[in-house]
Scaffold this active site. Sequence first.
Site, PDB file in Angstrom:
ATOM      1  N   HIS A   1       0.804  -1.229  -0.260  1.00 32.12           N
ATOM      2  CA  HIS A   1      -0.044   0.017   0.152  1.00 32.12           C
ATOM      3  C   HIS A   1       0.711   1.124  -0.111  1.00 32.12           C
ATOM      4  CE1 HIS A   1      -2.446   2.974   1.706  1.00 32.12           C
ATOM      5  NE2 HIS A   1      -3.565   2.415   1.099  1.00 32.12           N
ATOM      6  N   CYS A   2       1.770   1.498   0.809  1.00 31.88           N
ATOM      7  CA  CYS A   2       2.439   2.531   1.253  1.00 31.88           C
ATOM      8  C   CYS A   2       3.367   3.028   0.024  1.00 31.88           C
ATOM      9  CB  CYS A   2       3.682   2.262   2.182  1.00 31.88           C
ATOM     10  SG  CYS A   2       3.152   2.027   3.787  1.00 31.88           S
TER      11      CYS A   2
END
Length: 415
Positions: free
Chosen positions: A254-255
Amino acid sequence: MASLEERIKDGSARVAVIGLGYVGFPLAQRAREAGFEVVGIDKYLPDERRSDIEAIGIRIDTAFEPVRDCDIVLICVPTPLADGQQPDISFIVEAAQDVARNLGGGEVLAVLESTSYPGTTREVLLPIFEEAGKHLGSGLYLAYAPERVDPGSNRAPFAEIPRLVGGIDEESGRLAAAFYEKLVSSVTLVPTPEVAEMAKLLENIFRAVNIALVNEMALLCRRMGIDIWAVVEAAATKPFGFMPFQPGPGLGGHCIPVDPFYLAWKAKKYDFYPEFIELAGKINKSMPFHVARWVAEALNEVGKSTRGARVLVVGVAYKEDVGDTRESPALKTIQLLAEQGAEVFYTDSFVERIEVAGREYASVPLDERAVEQADCVVIMTPHSDVDLELLRSLQIPIVDTRNALRRGGLGVTRD
Ligand SMILES: NC(=O)c1ccc[n+]([C@@H]2O[C@H](COP(=O)([O-])OP(=O)(O)OC[C@H]3O[C@@H](n4cnc5c(N)ncnc54)[C@H](O)[C@@H]3O)[C@@H](O)[C@H]2O)c1
């Protein structure tokens, strides 16, 4: 009654963690270990995860009523991208509204941990609390404290990862810092939530850009017949001004692939077009296309084509030893190979099933049978239980997506 500050310091403050995923669960666990009473609230928690969480003494609820008795509320809900790379902060809004509606009458410290664009705490959260009758200076404290969890990695235990805290006013910052000091060994209080929000994005963008840089260098090195891994190792002997990054088949999770676009979106509201974010995204997203081409080249070496070839993909998670396939480059690679007519199957001991472009795939065990059936093996994200040496010793084309970027590391394994 003791003040909130006193209750934080003596560990008697009651904590609610909203969202018990990759971020919320370890946070709730650490708060519990630090002696706080913790309730975890998750509207969409799968049943199979409940028992693990309850086993460590954390009460779980799907409704927000328990917030009424809590002094500290930590919001750890997802922040995905909607169509067109637009931030989708609907989970933050929904969670904050549910929290605000259920707050009790006393002092409360609300902290956002989800990654979002600078301004989210002040422009989105604060008005939600104010609408519910909670105001700064009269019982509401609000802060942003970006999570720095590293799923699947043992590099640093939770308590040893330094944390940032940005309070919306001085009191909020001080209280939030006092709380995080109970959880971790180092807390830096920054002047505003915007500084903390932007710092989190800078951390992620720094990685995205540096990974893109090394991936582009790797593609060039491959064309020039130079071993990128030897290059990175050599450069890393410089004791200052250089930090090694590894090339690979693309970015996942995600990051790094998602969060930078939160900033790109916000920047455009200021007529600012941050080019590094777009460029890094473009290079990193191109990597699965290169992998599909390497597969075609490896098959070509043995007189086969991608169409009709059986291709075994090893590891579909976005990184080793986690079951998370969000944004995994393996999914895009599978899609591309299937579009080119390959019959793709995969093995991943952490991921039982995946759906790619409307097709379901189930993991097969990595045994002789699976390998014998394959015309080509693509090593994407091998978990620590994969015997890489064994795979590499087989007499079939292997594309090891890391070593494909190493000179001579692609193609048919020969004696
Ligand atoms: N995963 C990471 O490595 C990582 C690292 C740093 C920061 N973050 C950030 O932390 C945030 C959370 O990420 P995550 O990986 O933990 O997500 P996740 O999907 O693993 O977990 C989020 C949880 O929130 C729950 N949830 C969603 N909406 C809710 C609501 N309205 N009320 C209650 N619960 C709700 C979901 O059911 C889920 O269990 C994101 O903003 C992410 O960018 C993630």
